[in-house]
Design a protein around this motif. Structure first.
Motif, mmCIF file in Angstrom:
data_model
loop_
_atom_site.group_PDB
_atom_site.id
_atom_site.type_symbol
_atom_site.label_atom_id
_atom_site.label_comp_id
_atom_site.label_asym_id
_atom_site.label_seq_id
_atom_site.Cartn_x
_atom_site.Cartn_y
_atom_site.Cartn_z
ATOM 1 N N ASN A 44 14.176 10.684 6.849
ATOM 2 C CA ASN A 44 14.560 11.528 7.679
ATOM 3 C C ASN A 44 13.687 12.218 8.384
ATOM 4 N N LEU A 45 12.235 12.090 8.030
ATOM 5 C CA LEU A 45 11.047 12.691 8.882
ATOM 6 C C LEU A 45 10.048 11.656 9.374
ATOM 7 N N ASN A 46 10.644 10.467 9.314
ATOM 8 C CA ASN A 46 9.511 9.285 10.028
ATOM 9 C C ASN A 46 8.220 9.259 9.557
ATOM 10 N N GLU A 47 8.205 9.464 8.054
ATOM 11 C CA GLU A 47 7.068 9.266 7.604
ATOM 12 C C GLU A 47 6.648 7.847 7.234
ATOM 13 N N ASN A 48 5.276 7.695 6.987
ATOM 14 C CA ASN A 48 5.119 6.122 6.673
ATOM 15 C C ASN A 48 5.163 5.605 5.190
ATOM 16 N N ALA A 49 6.350 4.827 4.830
ATOM 17 C CA ALA A 49 6.436 4.674 3.621
ATOM 18 C C ALA A 49 5.376 3.926 2.905
ATOM 19 N N PHE A 50 4.531 3.279 3.733
ATOM 20 C CA PHE A 50 3.614 2.262 3.084
ATOM 21 C C PHE A 50 2.054 2.815 2.910
ATOM 22 N N GLY A 51 2.179 4.244 3.216
ATOM 23 C CA GLY A 51 0.817 4.840 2.873
ATOM 24 C C GLY A 51 -0.345 4.718 3.736
ATOM 25 N N PRO A 52 -1.523 5.274 3.382
ATOM 26 C CA PRO A 52 -2.570 5.129 4.265
ATOM 27 C C PRO A 52 -3.626 4.053 3.764
ATOM 28 N N SER A 53 -4.527 4.115 4.450
ATOM 29 C CA SER A 53 -5.664 3.110 4.250
ATOM 30 C C SER A 53 -6.180 2.900 3.038
ATOM 31 N N PRO A 54 -6.522 1.543 2.314
ATOM 32 C CA PRO A 54 -7.413 1.987 1.089
ATOM 33 C C PRO A 54 -8.349 2.653 1.047
ATOM 34 N N ARG A 55 -9.210 2.683 2.212
ATOM 35 C CA ARG A 55 -10.353 3.678 2.414
ATOM 36 C C ARG A 55 -10.234 5.139 2.110
ATOM 37 N N VAL A 56 -9.067 5.636 2.118
ATOM 38 C CA VAL A 56 -8.787 7.086 2.338
ATOM 39 C C VAL A 56 -8.768 7.573 0.999
ATOM 40 N N GLN A 57 -8.494 7.048 -0.141
ATOM 41 C CA GLN A 57 -8.619 7.486 -1.354
ATOM 42 C C GLN A 57 -9.910 7.804 -1.955
ATOM 43 N N PRO A 58 -10.774 6.715 -1.925
ATOM 44 C CA PRO A 58 -12.467 7.200 -2.210
ATOM 45 C C PRO A 58 -12.874 8.234 -1.508
ATOM 46 N N ALA A 59 -12.447 8.305 -0.151
ATOM 47 C CA ALA A 59 -13.143 9.291 0.884
ATOM 48 C C ALA A 59 -12.582 10.638 0.367
ATOM 49 N N ILE A 60 -11.332 10.687 -0.196
ATOM 50 C CA ILE A 60 -10.837 12.119 -0.654
ATOM 51 C C ILE A 60 -11.642 12.299 -1.974
ATOM 52 N N GLN A 61 -11.737 11.323 -2.818
ATOM 53 C CA GLN A 61 -12.163 11.649 -4.079
ATOM 54 C C GLN A 61 -13.827 12.072 -3.898
ATOM 55 N N GLN A 62 -14.402 11.532 -3.145
ATOM 56 C CA GLN A 62 -15.663 12.175 -2.606
ATOM 57 C C GLN A 62 -15.885 13.280 -2.077
ATOM 58 N N ALA A 63 -14.836 13.790 -1.272
ATOM 59 C CA ALA A 63 -14.710 15.230 -0.626
ATOM 60 C C ALA A 63 -14.462 15.853 -1.728
ATOM 61 N N LEU A 64 -13.690 15.709 -2.753
ATOM 62 C CA LEU A 64 -13.324 16.860 -3.869
ATOM 63 C C LEU A 64 -14.490 17.382 -4.608
#
Length: 371
Positions: A44-64
């Motif tokens: 219902n909200l036009n979200e991307n069901a396939f998720g973000p780039s594989p580069r995003v998760q490591p970037a978030i981990q580093q920012a944590l």
């Protein structure tokens, strides 16, 4: 808009950590279902069901590791430079954040109450609703018969009271793109009389988005603003952030008014968006996967003989031939949630394109609802 981690949900990070995507097959097989624990399928909200780039998760981990620190002006400036290079504009033509509401407030306050804001109806009204808070008057212009922005009608309605024109291309909820040359011509003419804001939230789902984008006019110095968001094709709805491109003087004024606040943007949001923008391969994969699923949807709609728009976005929009609430209610009972109604399209339904499994469930639910 400003966000903070507690408000947007730290638990979403666990979902992001599963997104190690390498191609179309992995996009489909590893997509995180957009559904709560109840098992319902939310389309219902036009979200991307396939998720973000594989580069995003490591970037978030580093920012944590610096989660106790506010985002800084230096981080925002670095991302601004990245966006400017990506869009081939000057950094002083970029303002970060999902600022449509703030932009509406600013434009409405300029010149006092009574300014008119033209927009295509039905549509997304964040800017129009914000302008109304300071006396702005929304002027709805119906879509044309094809479900696109009615450019001649919009041109005719521009007058001395027009404070701004707000357009979505491709439009939401129809997903229809305006013909490129006609749209560019309209923007050149209309922007000589009033600022024109073009919301391109879904344009990157089109293969020729770069030539279609109104950024061309921003580069030329026209009185045009272009809004983009990372919430859609970049798959960052859980860490929302966007940016607007526009005339240097207006961008400077908006920044002076505080519409770009580094702390409010959020350290994780900036890290995720920067990583997403640095991946040149992910968007084409998402685009092609969504296009294939959209064509499957179109085949189902043709099979059911339902009139539908030629959507270029990550959703379909069709005439179910019966009241929207009846169809949506039946599908909800079957565990599939679709978008709200969009008057005056009282029999039309918008459904976000999900994973193949989600789409199959929605298509089965639709068939049952119409049986």
């Amino acid at each position: 808009m400003p966000t903070d981690l507690s408000r947007r949900g730290l638990l979403r990070l666990g979902a992001l950590s599963t997104m190690a995507l390498a191609g179309t097959e992995s996009l489909i097989s590893q997509a995180t279902p957009a559904a709560p624990a109840s098992g319902a399928v939310y389309l219902n909200l036009n979200e991307n069901a396939f998720g973000p780039s594989p580069r995003v998760q490591p970037a978030i981990q580093q920012a944590l590791s610096q989660l106790n620190r506010y985002a800084t002006a230096d981080l925002a400036a670095q991302f601004t430079q990245q966006v400017a290079a990506y869009e081939n504009v000057s950094p002083d033509q970029v303002i970060l954040g999902e600022i449509l509401g703030g932009l509406g407030l600013h434009l409405s306050s300029t010149g006092g109450p009574g300014g008119e804001f033209l927009y295509s109806t039905p549509g997304y009204l964040a800017l129009i609703d914000a302008a109304a808070q300071l006396g702005g008057v929304g002027v709805p212009v119906p879509l044309n018969a094809a479900g696109a922005n009615d450019l001649p009608a919009l041109q005719e309605r521009i007058g001395p009271k027009t404070r701004a024109v707000y357009l979505i291309n491709p439009h939401n909820p129809t997903g229809v793109l305006n013909e490129a040359s006609a749209f560019q011509s309209f923007l050149r003419n209309a922007s000589q009389r009033a600022p024109v804001i073009v919301d391109e939230a879904y344009l990157e789902y089109s293969t020729d988005f770069r030539t279609r984008s109104a950024v061309t006019l921003v580069r030329e110095g026209a009185n045009v603003l272009v809004f983009r968001t990372f919430d859609k094709i970049h798959g960052l709805a859980g860490l929302p952030i966007g940016y607007t491109l526009g005339p240097k003087a207006l961008i400077a004024t908006l920044k002076q008014q505080g519409l770009e606040d580094a702390e409010g943007l959020g350290r994780l949001n900036l890290a995720a968006a920067s990583a997403a923008l640095a991946d040149p391969d992910h968007i084409p994969r998402v685009r092609s996967t969504v296009a294939a699923e959209r064509e499957t949807w179109n085949g189902v709609l043709r099979d059911l003989r339902l009139k539908h728009t030629p959507s270029a976005a990550n959703f379909v929009f069709f005439d179910a031939g019966r009241p929207h609430d009846e169809v949506a209610g039946s599908m909800r009972q079957q565990g599939v949630v679709v978008a709200r109604a969009f008057p005056p399209y009282s029999t039309w339904v918008r459904i976000t394109i999900g994973t193949p499994q989600q789409n199959a469930a929605a298509q089965q639910a639709l068939r049952r609802a119409l049986a």
